[in-house]
Design an enzyme around this catalytic site. Structure first.
Site, PDB file in Angstrom:
ATOM      1  CE  LYS A   1      -0.438   0.069   5.063  1.00 60.81           C
ATOM      2  NZ  LYS A   1      -1.366   0.048   6.213  1.00 60.81           N
TER       3      LYS A   1
ATOM      4  CE1 TYR B   1      12.298  32.969  -1.396  1.00 56.46           C
ATOM      5  CE2 TYR B   1      12.040  30.596  -1.070  1.00 56.46           C
ATOM      6  CZ  TYR B   1      11.970  31.716  -1.877  1.00 56.46           C
ATOM      7  OH  TYR B   1      11.574  31.587  -3.193  1.00 56.46           O
TER       8      TYR B   1
END
Length: 399
Positions: A36, A275
């Site tokens: 999964k 940033y």
């Protein structure tokens, strides 16, 4: 066009992990490979054939769309079992294609039998019991109704198994709860068989339970994270090694996630990097930009915390992780240059970056980080010709 990063899957590492798991669970317990979440980020389309080559012939998924992916790529018509979501509209497809699926409420059971009648094939069902997780599964009163319904429709189903799921077997904090679940499951299984219905296999164990609770192994185990070379938790790893003289990790990481240096430049003392103002150079530095960011699965929470490998050295991520790139302090690696390999997960030289180290830095579980790796990252299987030629492809999931 070149991708900004790529994932390599090591067949030899997978073979090592499967052999270890088979030694732990014993020769009479079947192994279902849990794929999964896009095979825990490894890629269903790449991982399933690789596992089949090593003898795996049973796969567990969460939903019908994942089951379709496995059936489309399977080389040997391996059995596929859906543990979670199957829409009622998908049940006809599941029955027609002999896909097994959990049943944990009456509506799904009734619709499955209806589809079985319609298409003239038996629905291959696993009855899931509610034993204490309080998520999905029949409580005893509803199970009684389910059995009454099944006994009226014996020609339209195969009872492939009965099962449950544990409430956190990877943590000692859940020890009493899990032990009580094992007892409750066995009691419900015994009652079910007393009605005349005989599940082919009873299965309850995930990776953590298979390691820490031997009585949970029963006749089949559903193994996810372990086969990929990762531990459900540190506690599970300790359970594994506490009874052996060697303290070495017996598992090997199947995945290697890597990129390349995109640019190298100098930064002066006192300048901010990236940033904002989260990182200021305390001395003259050399930095490298890498074209991987949070849009590629490298968490923003690893800003100023993450580590990568370049030229065999473990180096720090500095500044904020951007959407599409991250910045690395390569001052300790003065020869670093554009095009150098950058290992985000895996080995390089004598050093390694593990997913667990990401978890410690970013509050992410192994499972979370792996399954967030985007599907569009190219994945390549590093095959071992010796293994491919020597290991038979039928039945070894029972070995």
């Amino acid at each position: 066009m070149f991708a900004t990063s790529e994932i390599e899957l090591d067949q030899t590492a997978l073979a090592n992990n499967l052999n270890y798991i088979r030694k732990v669970i014993g020769k009479d317990v079947r192994l279902s490979s849990v794929v999964k979440g896009n095979a825990y980020g490894h890629g269903i389309f790449e991982f399933v054939p690789m596992a089949e080559t090593l003898g795996v012939d049973h796969f567990s998924v969460f939903s019908a769309d994942e089951a379709l992916e496995v059936t489309n790529i399977s080389m040997h018509r391996s059995q596929v079992m859906v543990m979670g979501f199957v829409d009622n509209a998908e049940l006809e497809w599941a029955v027609l294609n002999e896909v097994e699926f959990f049943v944990f409420e009456l509506d799904r059971l009734e619709k499955a039998i209806e589809m079985a009648r319609k298409v003239g094939k038996k629905a291959r069902i696993h009855l899931e019991f509610e034993t204490g997780l309080n998520r999905t599964g029949f409580i005893k009163t509803d199970l009684v109704r389910a059995v009454e319904f099944l006994k009226k429709n014996l020609d339209h189903f195969e009872l492939m198994g009965d099962c449950t799921h544990y409430a956190g077997a990877e943590s000692i904090a859940n020890y009493v709860r899990v032990k009580n679940q094992i007892k409750k499951f066995n009691k419900m299984d015994k009652w079910l068989r007393s009605t005349g219905l005989e599940p082919l296999v009873k299965h309850t164990a995930c990776s953590a339970a298979a390691i820490s609770y031997p009585k949970s192994r029963m006749e089949m185990v559903r193994i996810g994270i372990l086969q990929y070379g990762f531990w459900p938790s540190k506690e599970t790893f300790i359970d594994c090694i506490k009874h052996v003289s060697s303290r070495e990790d017996p598992l090997r990481r199947v995945m290697k996630w890597k990129s390349k240096v995109m640019d190298v430049k100098e930064v002066n003392t006192g300048e901010f990097i990236g940033y904002g103002t989260t990182f200021m150079a305390s001395e003259n530095m050399k930095i490298a930009t890498v074209p991987v960011g949070y849009s590629h699965g490298y968490a923003r929470s690893l800003s100023n915390q993450g580590r990568v490998l370049i030229r065999g050295k473990r180096l720090a991520v500095v500044g904020i992780v951007n959407m599409n790139l991250l910045i690395v302090d390569v001052s300790e690696c003065p020869g670093a240059e554009k095009g150098d390999e950058v290992v985000l997960i895996g080995d390089q030289g004598d050093n390694s970056i593990s997913v667990s180290s990401f978890g410690e830095l970013s509050d992410q579980l192994n499972y979370e980080l792996l399954t967030r790796l985007p599907r569009n990252i190219p994945r390549t299987v590093i095959a071992n010709e010796t293994l491919t030629n020597q290991i038979p492809t039928n039945g070894l999931s029972k070995a």
